[in-house]
Design a protein around this motif. Structure first.
Motif, PDB file in Angstrom:
ATOM      1  N   GLU A   1      -0.750  14.382  -4.435  1.00 44.32           N
ATOM      2  CA  GLU A   1      -0.085  13.721  -3.307  1.00 44.32           C
ATOM      3  C   GLU A   1       0.725  14.724  -2.489  1.00 44.32           C
ATOM      4  O   GLU A   1       0.669  14.721  -1.254  1.00 44.32           O
ATOM      5  CB  GLU A   1       0.840  12.610  -3.806  1.00 44.32           C
ATOM      6  N   ALA A   2       1.472  15.578  -3.170  1.00 40.43           N
ATOM      7  CA  ALA A   2       2.299  16.576  -2.476  1.00 40.43           C
ATOM      8  C   ALA A   2       1.430  17.522  -1.652  1.00 40.43           C
ATOM      9  O   ALA A   2       1.773  17.862  -0.510  1.00 40.43           O
ATOM     10  CB  ALA A   2       3.141  17.365  -3.483  1.00 40.43           C
ATOM     11  N   ALA A   3       0.300  17.931  -2.205  1.00 39.36           N
ATOM     12  CA  ALA A   3      -0.604  18.820  -1.478  1.00 39.36           C
ATOM     13  C   ALA A   3      -1.144  18.119  -0.229  1.00 39.36           C
ATOM     14  O   ALA A   3      -1.229  18.722   0.852  1.00 39.36           O
ATOM     15  CB  ALA A   3      -1.751  19.275  -2.382  1.00 39.36           C
ATOM     16  N   ALA A   4      -1.495  16.834  -0.347  1.00 38.40           N
ATOM     17  CA  ALA A   4      -2.017  16.082   0.804  1.00 38.40           C
ATOM     18  C   ALA A   4      -0.938  15.899   1.864  1.00 38.40           C
ATOM     19  O   ALA A   4      -1.210  16.030   3.065  1.00 38.40           O
ATOM     20  CB  ALA A   4      -2.553  14.729   0.346  1.00 38.40           C
ATOM     21  N   ILE A   5       0.280  15.612   1.448  1.00 37.67           N
ATOM     22  CA  ILE A   5       1.402  15.459   2.387  1.00 37.67           C
ATOM     23  C   ILE A   5       1.631  16.772   3.125  1.00 37.67           C
ATOM     24  O   ILE A   5       1.727  16.807   4.354  1.00 37.67           O
ATOM     25  CB  ILE A   5       2.683  15.017   1.647  1.00 37.67           C
ATOM     26  N   ASN A   6       1.719  17.861   2.383  1.00 37.02           N
ATOM     27  CA  ASN A   6       1.962  19.166   2.998  1.00 37.02           C
ATOM     28  C   ASN A   6       0.827  19.554   3.948  1.00 37.02           C
ATOM     29  O   ASN A   6       1.068  20.103   5.025  1.00 37.02           O
ATOM     30  CB  ASN A   6       2.157  20.236   1.921  1.00 37.02           C
ATOM     31  N   LYS A   7      -0.419  19.245   3.573  1.00 37.81           N
ATOM     32  CA  LYS A   7      -1.571  19.577   4.420  1.00 37.81           C
ATOM     33  C   LYS A   7      -1.512  18.790   5.736  1.00 37.81           C
ATOM     34  O   LYS A   7      -1.751  19.341   6.809  1.00 37.81           O
ATOM     35  CB  LYS A   7      -2.872  19.284   3.678  1.00 37.81           C
TER      36      LYS A   7
ATOM     37  N   ILE B   1       6.520  22.650  -4.408  1.00 40.97           N
ATOM     38  CA  ILE B   1       6.031  22.229  -5.720  1.00 40.97           C
ATOM     39  C   ILE B   1       6.900  22.802  -6.830  1.00 40.97           C
ATOM     40  O   ILE B   1       7.190  22.129  -7.818  1.00 40.97           O
ATOM     41  CB  ILE B   1       4.553  22.651  -5.915  1.00 40.97           C
ATOM     42  N   SER B   2       7.362  24.032  -6.658  1.00 37.49           N
ATOM     43  CA  SER B   2       8.175  24.666  -7.693  1.00 37.49           C
ATOM     44  C   SER B   2       9.487  23.919  -7.923  1.00 37.49           C
ATOM     45  O   SER B   2      10.003  23.890  -9.039  1.00 37.49           O
ATOM     46  CB  SER B   2       8.472  26.122  -7.323  1.00 37.49           C
ATOM     47  N   ARG B   3      10.021  23.289  -6.878  1.00 34.94           N
ATOM     48  CA  ARG B   3      11.283  22.554  -7.019  1.00 34.94           C
ATOM     49  C   ARG B   3      11.079  21.122  -7.471  1.00 34.94           C
ATOM     50  O   ARG B   3      11.880  20.573  -8.211  1.00 34.94           O
ATOM     51  CB  ARG B   3      12.055  22.553  -5.700  1.00 34.94           C
ATOM     52  N   SER B   4      10.022  20.488  -6.994  1.00 31.84           N
ATOM     53  CA  SER B   4       9.801  19.076  -7.353  1.00 31.84           C
ATOM     54  C   SER B   4       9.179  18.946  -8.738  1.00 31.84           C
ATOM     55  O   SER B   4       9.238  17.896  -9.355  1.00 31.84           O
ATOM     56  CB  SER B   4       8.902  18.392  -6.330  1.00 31.84           C
ATOM     57  N   GLU B   5       8.577  20.054  -9.216  1.00 33.93           N
ATOM     58  CA  GLU B   5       7.886  20.080 -10.505  1.00 33.93           C
ATOM     59  C   GLU B   5       6.835  18.977 -10.598  1.00 33.93           C
ATOM     60  O   GLU B   5       6.632  18.376 -11.649  1.00 33.93           O
ATOM     61  CB  GLU B   5       8.886  20.010 -11.666  1.00 33.93           C
ATOM     62  N   ALA B   6       6.167  18.718  -9.482  1.00 37.53           N
ATOM     63  CA  ALA B   6       5.122  17.701  -9.447  1.00 37.53           C
ATOM     64  C   ALA B   6       3.917  18.180 -10.241  1.00 37.53           C
ATOM     65  O   ALA B   6       3.531  19.343 -10.182  1.00 37.53           O
ATOM     66  CB  ALA B   6       4.718  17.416  -8.000  1.00 37.53           C
ATOM     67  N   THR B   7       3.333  17.247 -10.990  1.00 39.02           N
ATOM     68  CA  THR B   7       2.124  17.534 -11.759  1.00 39.02           C
ATOM     69  C   THR B   7       1.168  16.357 -11.609  1.00 39.02           C
ATOM     70  O   THR B   7       1.557  15.274 -11.179  1.00 39.02           O
ATOM     71  CB  THR B   7       2.433  17.740 -13.262  1.00 39.02           C
ATOM     72  N   GLY B   8      -0.081  16.580 -11.934  1.00 40.96           N
ATOM     73  CA  GLY B   8      -1.065  15.503 -11.916  1.00 40.96           C
ATOM     74  C   GLY B   8      -1.205  14.861 -10.551  1.00 40.96           C
ATOM     75  O   GLY B   8      -1.363  15.545  -9.541  1.00 40.96           O
TER      76      GLY B   8
ATOM     77  N   ASN C   1       0.809  -1.216   0.000  1.00 46.44           N
ATOM     78  CA  ASN C   1       0.000   0.000   0.000  1.00 46.44           C
ATOM     79  C   ASN C   1       0.840   1.264   0.000  1.00 46.44           C
ATOM     80  O   ASN C   1       0.306   2.354  -0.197  1.00 46.44           O
ATOM     81  CB  ASN C   1      -0.947   0.004   1.199  1.00 46.44           C
ATOM     82  N   ARG C   2       2.118   1.160   0.251  1.00 47.75           N
ATOM     83  CA  ARG C   2       3.003   2.318   0.284  1.00 47.75           C
ATOM     84  C   ARG C   2       3.312   2.746  -1.140  1.00 47.75           C
ATOM     85  O   ARG C   2       3.602   1.922  -2.002  1.00 47.75           O
ATOM     86  CB  ARG C   2       4.302   1.955   1.014  1.00 47.75           C
ATOM     87  N   THR C   3       3.245   4.018  -1.380  1.00 42.86           N
ATOM     88  CA  THR C   3       3.482   4.542  -2.714  1.00 42.86           C
ATOM     89  C   THR C   3       4.771   5.349  -2.742  1.00 42.86           C
ATOM     90  O   THR C   3       4.994   6.195  -1.880  1.00 42.86           O
ATOM     91  CB  THR C   3       2.313   5.450  -3.156  1.00 42.86           C
ATOM     92  N   THR C   4       5.615   5.072  -3.720  1.00 42.42           N
ATOM     93  CA  THR C   4       6.794   5.889  -3.970  1.00 42.42           C
ATOM     94  C   THR C   4       6.782   6.249  -5.446  1.00 42.42           C
ATOM     95  O   THR C   4       6.224   5.523  -6.270  1.00 42.42           O
ATOM     96  CB  THR C   4       8.106   5.144  -3.631  1.00 42.42           C
ATOM     97  N   ALA C   5       7.379   7.385  -5.757  1.00 38.55           N
ATOM     98  CA  ALA C   5       7.429   7.822  -7.145  1.00 38.55           C
ATOM     99  C   ALA C   5       8.582   8.798  -7.300  1.00 38.55           C
ATOM    100  O   ALA C   5       9.116   9.318  -6.320  1.00 38.55           O
ATOM    101  CB  ALA C   5       6.112   8.477  -7.546  1.00 38.55           C
ATOM    102  N   SER C   6       8.936   9.058  -8.509  1.00 40.07           N
ATOM    103  CA  SER C   6      10.035   9.966  -8.806  1.00 40.07           C
ATOM    104  C   SER C   6       9.529  11.396  -8.964  1.00 40.07           C
ATOM    105  O   SER C   6       8.480  11.638  -9.557  1.00 40.07           O
ATOM    106  CB  SER C   6      10.714   9.514 -10.095  1.00 40.07           C
ATOM    107  N   THR C   7      10.274  12.327  -8.368  1.00 32.26           N
ATOM    108  CA  THR C   7      10.042  13.753  -8.610  1.00 32.26           C
ATOM    109  C   THR C   7      11.385  14.346  -9.008  1.00 32.26           C
ATOM    110  O   THR C   7      12.416  13.663  -8.945  1.00 32.26           O
ATOM    111  CB  THR C   7       9.507  14.481  -7.356  1.00 32.26           C
ATOM    112  N   LYS C   8      11.394  15.598  -9.393  1.00 31.97           N
ATOM    113  CA  LYS C   8      12.655  16.214  -9.789  1.00 31.97           C
ATOM    114  C   LYS C   8      13.629  16.286  -8.608  1.00 31.97           C
ATOM    115  O   LYS C   8      14.838  16.239  -8.792  1.00 31.97           O
ATOM    116  CB  LYS C   8      12.407  17.615 -10.352  1.00 31.97           C
TER     117      LYS C   8
END
Length: 156
Positions: free
Chosen positions: A68-74, A56-63, A7-14
């Motif tokens: 996911e980034a917004a949920a983590i930060n929240k 977000i500006s550094r990771s260049e996360a999209t979609g 269930n753990r999710t990992t993915a690549s960001t910049k």
């Protein structure tokens, strides 16, 4: 552990080629029975690996990565609010503001103890994230939790 790993999710960001996209909580509930004194002692150990906050500006996360980034930060922001409320002895501690803080209520409220390790990057390019992480850690460090107590029940 296997179910949790699936269930753990990992993915690549910049910023990170193997970025954790979720928090990880593992709770061990321990129960001990003493047949001589007829007492049962209960305790729990919760291990938490928080996903890192991202600019977000550094990771260049999209979609999906952006969601996911917004949920983590929240959720990290909600945890910071809980730390602040406990530190200020507020009448209301906002444990229900996120799933993370709700799950950690037992660890951060009442008669528990907590220990936090903060990981930072040594790279000059990551100084803003390092400073933000250290400030988060300093906020957490100022929280004084109550005295840890033993939970023992006597059976007859």
């Amino acid at each position: 552990m296997t179910v949790g790993e699936k269930n753990r999710t990992t993915a690549s960001t910049k910023m990170n080629t193997n970025s954790s996209r979720s928090h990880l909580l593992l709770r061990l509930v321990l129960v001990s029975y003493n047949s001589v004194s007829k007492t049962t002692t209960r305790g729990s150990l919760t291990l938490v690996d928080l996903a890192g906050s991202e600019r977000i500006s550094r990771s260049e996360a999209t979609g999906l990565r952006l969601v996911e980034a917004a949920a983590i930060n929240k959720s990290l922001s909600a945890l910071g609010q809980v730390f602040s409320s406990i530190r200020e002895n507020s009448l209301h501690i906002p444990f229900r503001n996120s799933k993370l803080t709700h799950l950690l209520q037992q660890c951060l409220g009442g008669d528990a103890k907590a220990c936090m390790f903060v990981n930072v990057s040594p790279l000059d390019a990551n100084v803003p994230e390092t400073i933000s992480t250290l400030e988060f850690g300093m906020n957490a460090r100022q929280v004084a939790l109550g005295k840890a107590t033993t939970h023992v029940t006597k059976t007859t």
